[in-house]
Write an enzyme that holds these catalytic residues in place. Structure first.
Site, PDB file in Angstrom:
ATOM      1  N   CYS A 119      -0.973 -10.595  12.087  1.00 11.69           N
ATOM      2  CA  CYS A 119       0.095 -10.630  13.097  1.00 11.69           C
ATOM      3  C   CYS A 119      -0.353 -10.196  14.494  1.00 11.69           C
ATOM      4  O   CYS A 119       0.229 -10.621  15.492  1.00 11.69           O
ATOM      5  CB  CYS A 119       1.304  -9.826  12.641  1.00 11.69           C
ATOM      6  SG  CYS A 119       0.942  -8.126  12.201  1.00 11.69           S
ATOM      7  N   LYS A 196       6.009  -2.013   1.627  1.00 10.49           N
ATOM      8  CA  LYS A 196       6.237  -2.000   3.065  1.00 10.49           C
ATOM      9  C   LYS A 196       7.589  -2.665   3.308  1.00 10.49           C
ATOM     10  O   LYS A 196       7.781  -3.833   2.980  1.00 10.49           O
ATOM     11  CB  LYS A 196       5.119  -2.763   3.770  1.00 10.49           C
ATOM     12  CG  LYS A 196       5.304  -2.847   5.269  1.00 10.49           C
ATOM     13  CD  LYS A 196       4.100  -3.538   5.907  1.00 10.49           C
ATOM     14  CE  LYS A 196       4.273  -3.657   7.407  1.00 10.49           C
ATOM     15  NZ  LYS A 196       3.116  -4.302   8.032  1.00 10.49           N
ATOM     16  N   LYS A 249       5.365   2.690   3.450  1.00  8.85           N
ATOM     17  CA  LYS A 249       5.721   2.549   4.853  1.00  8.85           C
ATOM     18  C   LYS A 249       7.125   1.977   5.009  1.00  8.85           C
ATOM     19  O   LYS A 249       7.401   0.974   4.365  1.00  8.85           O
ATOM     20  CB  LYS A 249       4.694   1.599   5.482  1.00  8.85           C
ATOM     21  CG  LYS A 249       4.790   1.369   6.956  1.00  8.85           C
ATOM     22  CD  LYS A 249       3.697   0.414   7.400  1.00  8.85           C
ATOM     23  CE  LYS A 249       3.779   0.230   8.918  1.00  8.85           C
ATOM     24  NZ  LYS A 249       2.767  -0.659   9.441  1.00  8.85           N
TER      25      LYS A 249
HETATM   26 ZN   LIG Z   1       1.237  -8.050   9.962  1.00  7.32          ZN
END
Ligand SMILES: [Zn+2]
Length: 324
Positions: A119, A196, A249
């Site tokens: 990303c 996550k 997370k």
């Molecule tokens: Zn990512």
């Protein structure tokens, strides 16, 4: 029974304290960017910077001197494209950073962890390859796996002690393990971001890593914040695929997940005190609404108490100073 008997002095309290927090438990995230002598503060994260490689080495040396356990590296590439080529470029920004850090004295004391995702490198800001479909778009799972594996191999060869996939594609741990083994990196451990959650608390990070999705959001691959049982299934799958350690997370809004993970497995567990948790505390400190030192340490202690062995935190240096 009078519970207050054991709270009467600091030495007594220290003797019966159940949870410890040490600088070595803390992992310090760094955002590497091109250039020289660059040290650009992130507006929504006071005290956190985009750092050119030379500045990152200086930051790492300070962290090492304070006894911090390791670094987690993110990269802001020179340019972005549809596939995120910069992620696995042997001369990419994280790879350059890893080589420089490995050559520094800091690397003798710090574990170097490389974040594995696309990303930060894709023009669209998604964590995988994007395909148009039915008037919308889809992040292609299986086509992304090979690129993630390539990224992890490139990072391991550049000096990463651990690779940490954060993309949440299905099957990425197995693909990365296969890739690493085939490239002769069978001793490089995988720290998977096993659970996550799609969280609003990542907001400031997107400014720090310049990685906001240009369209849509990440809810088709990151987890729904309502789901604990699903988090445990994600963890079991990642472990079955060969994850050596897992990372949870965000941390503070999901401490029950950390505890459930601790009860589920004996593998080392990390908690990531994410950007929004940091920024929220910083904002309160700036207004004088919370005691900076005490709230910093208390937030980290809560994660250790929930069962995390180590904590990724932007407070790593500040907390290490307080713990010295
Ligand atoms: Zn990512």
């Amino acid at each position: 029974m009078r519970m207050r008997r054991l709270r009467r002095s600091e030495p007594l309290r220290a003797l019966v304290r159940e949870t410890t927090l040490n600088p070595g438990d803390l992992i310090y995230p760094l955002f590497l960017c091109p250039g020289q002598g660059v040290r650009r503060e992130i507006g929504s994260m006071p005290g956190v910077f985009n750092l050119s490689v030379d500045e990152a080495v200086r930051e790492a040396e300070q962290a090492a001197a304070l006894g911090v356990g390791g670094l987690l590296l993110f990269g802001l590439p020179e340019s972005k494209d549809e596939q995120g080529v910069g992620a696995w470029d042997d001369n990419g920004i994280v790879q350059q950073g890893l080589r420089a850090l490995k050559a520094s004295s800091a690397s003798k004391k710090l574990v170097l962890i490389a974040d594995v995702c696309l990303c930060e490198y894709t023009s669209h800001g998604h964590c995988g390859i994007v395909k148009e479909c039915d008037g919308g778009f889809d992040v292609e799972n299986d086509a992304t796996l090979e690129l993630l594996a390539r990224t992890a191999v490139s990072q391991a060869k550049a000096g990463a002690d651990i690779v940490a996939p954060s993309d949440m594609m299905d099957g990425r741990v197995a693909a990365i393990r296969r890739g690493l083994d085939a490239a002769g990196c069978s001793l490089t451990p995988i720290l998977s971001y096993a659970s996550k959650f799609a969280s609003a608390f990542y907001g400031p990070f997107r400014e720090a890593a310049d990685s906001a999705p240009q369209f849509g959001d990440r809810r088709t691959y990151q987890m729904d914040g309502a789901n604990l049982r699903e988090a445990l299934r994600e963890i079991e799958l990642d472990l079955a695929e060969g994850a050596d350690m897992i990372l949870m997370k965000p941390a503070m809004p999901y401490l029950d997940v950390v505890r459930a993970a601790r009860d589920l497995t004996g593998v080392p567990i990390g908690a990531y005190q994410v950007s929004g948790e940091y920024s929220m505390l910083q904002a309160a400190f700036e207004r004088g609404w919370l005691d900076r030192d005490r709230a910093t340490l208390e937030s980290l202690l809560s994660m250790r108490r929930a069962g995390a062995d180590f904590i990724v935190t932007y407070f790593a240096k500040a907390a290490a100073r307080l713990l010295a």
